[in-house]
Design an enzyme around this catalytic site. Structure first.
Site, PDB file in Angstrom:
ATOM      1  CG  HIS A  10     -21.005  -6.455 -41.820  1.00  9.30           C
ATOM      2  ND1 HIS A  10     -22.203  -6.954 -42.299  1.00  9.30           N
ATOM      3  CD2 HIS A  10     -21.218  -5.127 -41.590  1.00  9.30           C
ATOM      4  CE1 HIS A  10     -23.094  -5.963 -42.369  1.00  9.30           C
ATOM      5  NE2 HIS A  10     -22.527  -4.862 -41.932  1.00  9.30           N
ATOM      6  CB  SER A  51     -34.091  -7.457 -50.460  1.00  8.57           C
ATOM      7  OG  SER A  51     -34.778  -7.493 -49.254  1.00  8.57           O
ATOM      8  CD1 TRP A 102     -23.989   1.253 -54.066  1.00  8.23           C
ATOM      9  CD2 TRP A 102     -22.024   1.607 -53.064  1.00  8.23           C
ATOM     10  NE1 TRP A 102     -23.032   0.516 -54.736  1.00  8.23           N
ATOM     11  CE2 TRP A 102     -21.814   0.722 -54.143  1.00  8.23           C
ATOM     12  CE3 TRP A 102     -20.917   1.969 -52.274  1.00  8.23           C
ATOM     13  CZ2 TRP A 102     -20.572   0.181 -54.467  1.00  8.23           C
ATOM     14  CZ3 TRP A 102     -19.674   1.435 -52.597  1.00  8.23           C
ATOM     15  CH2 TRP A 102     -19.502   0.555 -53.674  1.00  8.23           C
ATOM     16  CG  ASP A 151     -31.243  -9.684 -43.562  1.00 12.56           C
ATOM     17  OD1 ASP A 151     -30.455  -8.789 -43.200  1.00 12.56           O
ATOM     18  OD2 ASP A 151     -32.478  -9.511 -43.639  1.00 12.56           O
ATOM     19  N   GLY A 152     -28.894 -10.281 -41.363  1.00 13.55           N
ATOM     20  CA  GLY A 152     -28.907 -10.324 -39.893  1.00 13.55           C
ATOM     21  C   GLY A 152     -27.553 -10.115 -39.238  1.00 13.55           C
ATOM     22  CG  ASN A 153     -23.899 -10.128 -41.482  1.00 11.09           C
ATOM     23  OD1 ASN A 153     -24.243 -11.278 -41.274  1.00 11.09           O
ATOM     24  ND2 ASN A 153     -23.230  -9.755 -42.560  1.00 11.09           N
ATOM     25  CG  LEU A 174     -19.205 -24.086 -55.373  1.00 15.32           C
ATOM     26  CD1 LEU A 174     -20.561 -24.774 -55.251  1.00 15.32           C
ATOM     27  CD2 LEU A 174     -18.726 -23.660 -53.984  1.00 15.32           C
ATOM     28  NE  ARG A 207     -31.917  -7.853 -38.276  1.00 15.62           N
ATOM     29  CZ  ARG A 207     -32.670  -8.585 -39.091  1.00 15.62           C
ATOM     30  NH1 ARG A 207     -33.764  -9.146 -38.636  1.00 15.62           N
ATOM     31  NH2 ARG A 207     -32.317  -8.758 -40.343  1.00 15.62           N
ATOM     32  CD1 TRP A 208     -25.062 -13.734 -34.632  1.00 18.09           C
ATOM     33  CD2 TRP A 208     -23.350 -12.288 -34.429  1.00 18.09           C
ATOM     34  NE1 TRP A 208     -24.007 -14.405 -34.047  1.00 18.09           N
ATOM     35  CE2 TRP A 208     -22.945 -13.539 -33.919  1.00 18.09           C
ATOM     36  CE3 TRP A 208     -22.448 -11.232 -34.406  1.00 18.09           C
ATOM     37  CZ2 TRP A 208     -21.674 -13.764 -33.396  1.00 18.09           C
ATOM     38  CZ3 TRP A 208     -21.184 -11.446 -33.886  1.00 18.09           C
ATOM     39  CH2 TRP A 208     -20.802 -12.701 -33.386  1.00 18.09           C
ATOM     40  CD  GLU A 254     -40.039 -25.086 -54.092  1.00 18.35           C
ATOM     41  OE1 GLU A 254     -40.552 -24.858 -52.985  1.00 18.35           O
ATOM     42  OE2 GLU A 254     -40.702 -25.366 -55.114  1.00 18.35           O
ATOM     43  NE  ARG A 294     -25.229  -1.964 -38.990  1.00 14.71           N
ATOM     44  CZ  ARG A 294     -26.250  -2.736 -39.374  1.00 14.71           C
ATOM     45  NH1 ARG A 294     -27.167  -3.079 -38.497  1.00 14.71           N
ATOM     46  NH2 ARG A 294     -26.347  -3.148 -40.609  1.00 14.71           N
TER      47      ARG A 294
HETATM   48  C1  FPP Z   1     -26.915  -8.101 -44.297  1.00  7.06           C
HETATM   49  O1  FPP Z   1     -26.897  -7.957 -42.911  1.00  7.06           O
HETATM   50  C2  FPP Z   1     -25.575  -8.341 -44.793  1.00  7.06           C
HETATM   51  C3  FPP Z   1     -24.878  -7.525 -45.652  1.00  7.06           C
HETATM   52  C4  FPP Z   1     -25.396  -6.253 -46.161  1.00  7.06           C
HETATM   53  C5  FPP Z   1     -23.528  -7.842 -46.082  1.00  7.06           C
HETATM   54  C6  FPP Z   1     -23.239  -9.306 -46.266  1.00  7.06           C
HETATM   55  C7  FPP Z   1     -21.817  -9.493 -46.121  1.00  7.06           C
HETATM   56  C8  FPP Z   1     -21.218 -10.559 -45.548  1.00  7.06           C
HETATM   57  C9  FPP Z   1     -21.909 -11.732 -45.043  1.00  7.06           C
HETATM   58  C10 FPP Z   1     -19.771 -10.490 -45.417  1.00  7.06           C
HETATM   59  C11 FPP Z   1     -19.023 -11.376 -46.326  1.00  7.06           C
HETATM   60  C12 FPP Z   1     -19.111 -11.178 -47.758  1.00  7.06           C
HETATM   61  C13 FPP Z   1     -18.194 -10.607 -48.584  1.00  7.06           C
HETATM   62  C14 FPP Z   1     -17.839 -11.288 -49.841  1.00  7.06           C
HETATM   63  C15 FPP Z   1     -17.569  -9.310 -48.334  1.00  7.06           C
HETATM   64  P1  FPP Z   1     -27.391  -6.577 -42.290  1.00  7.06           P
HETATM   65  O2  FPP Z   1     -26.196  -5.719 -42.083  1.00  7.06           O
HETATM   66  O3  FPP Z   1     -28.435  -5.975 -43.168  1.00  7.06           O
HETATM   67  O4  FPP Z   1     -27.987  -7.035 -40.946  1.00  7.06           O
HETATM   68  P2  FPP Z   1     -29.218  -6.365 -40.175  1.00  7.06           P
HETATM   69  O5  FPP Z   1     -30.425  -6.538 -41.064  1.00  7.06           O
HETATM   70  O6  FPP Z   1     -29.303  -7.172 -38.922  1.00  7.06           O
HETATM   71  O7  FPP Z   1     -28.868  -4.928 -39.949  1.00  7.06           O
END
Ligand code: FPP
Length: 255
Positions: A47, A206, A79, A30-32, A141, A34-35, A217, A43
């Site tokens: 990702h 979630s 979606w 989580d957090g892509n 793995l 916001r990063w 854990e 945004r």
């Molecule tokens: C949540 O961050 C992240 C996602 C919904 C997508 C996760 C996807 C990746 C890490 C990309 C790589 C993976 C594959 C296999 C395609 P968010 O967008 O909800 O962040 P936010 O809460 O800061 O808005």
């Protein structure tokens, strides 16, 4: 990407102090967004960097001897995001399979996909199937990709499958046990997650692995997912190693 291919899956995984390492670690990445926003970037750039962080995590998991990792790559609720972001995420998945699959295969990684498949676009479905088919017999793995995944709908699908068996006379209602439900879930045959890591400071599940997380854990960290690296992973692992798991019983000292 290189993941040590010759890891012995049967060796008991322990850290340098002998503490038990998790067999299965699941990630809520989580957090892509916001990063990226914090850097004035779109945004989608979050990702993209999130995928780079994922590559580091897969490599590191192989190195430290973890048996299975599950990643929440796209939830059934995702979606509902703007079409452009959904398309970008689909493109990222495509790139991940096209660019990384042969390397993962060479590294003996076995890919397994969990989540609903019936309503997926044929192109995406073919991609996921290709990744599973190519790596099916690998013994290193396990990389479990939760895609179009929602735990409640996974449980509903499992319940429907069992109900259909009862209706057909192939099963008695009393045979619907915890084991039967576990075996009807997408994760059938996989160990439950020992540790679930969620980044970005949010502290919730979630709709992720609700059944399987009964005794997991949890580890929450404030880093946004693109900043999650080997050191952050090690910190989470050593926190896990310091915990006493009781599964509803008493700890060893109390016995
Ligand atoms: C949540 O961050 C992240 C996602 C919904 C997508 C996760 C996807 C990746 C890490 C990309 C790589 C993976 C594959 C296999 C395609 P968010 O967008 O909800 O962040 P936010 O809460 O800061 O808005």
């Amino acid at each position: 990407m290189s993941v040590s291919p010759d890891r012995n899956l049967h060796a008991p995984a322990a850290d340098e102090t002998g503490a038990k390492m998790p067999r299965h670690v699941a990630f809520i990445m989580d957090g892509n967004g916001r990063w990226a926003t914090a850097r004035g970037l779109p945004r989608t750039e979050g990702h993209r960097q999130g995928l780079a962080a994922l590559r580091k995590v897969i490599r590191h998991a192989g190195r430290v001897g973890i048996e299975t990792i599950t990643i929440y790559s796209f939830s059934s609720e995702n979606w509902n995001r703007p079409q452009a972001e959904v398309s970008f995420l689909m493109g990222l998945l495509r790139r991940f399979v096209q660019r990384d699959l042969s390397e993962l295969h060479e590294a003996n990684v076995r890919i397994r996909i969990i989540g609903g498949r019936s309503d997926l676009e044929p192109g995406i479905l073919a991609l996921l199937k290709e990744a599973e088919d190519l790596t099916r017999h690998n013994t290193g793995l396990n990389l479990v990709v939760a895609f179009n995944y929602g735990a409640r709908s996974e449980i509903v699908r499992a319940a429907q499958e069992l109900a259909a068996k009862v209706q057909a006379g192939d099963m008695q209602p009393a045979e619907i046990t915890e084991d039967a439900i576990t075996a009807a879930l997408d994760t059938s045959g996989l160990p439950d997650p020992d540790l679930i890591i969620r980044t970005s400071g949010e502290m919730r599940l979630s709709n992720f692995l609700l059944w399987q997380a009964a005794y997991s854990e949890f580890y929450f960290c404030d880093l946004y997912w693109p900043d999650f690296d080997e050191a952050a992973f090690d910190k989470a692992l050593s926190c896990f190693c310091s915990r006493e798991r009781r599964y509803g019983g008493l700890d060893a000292k109390a016995n």
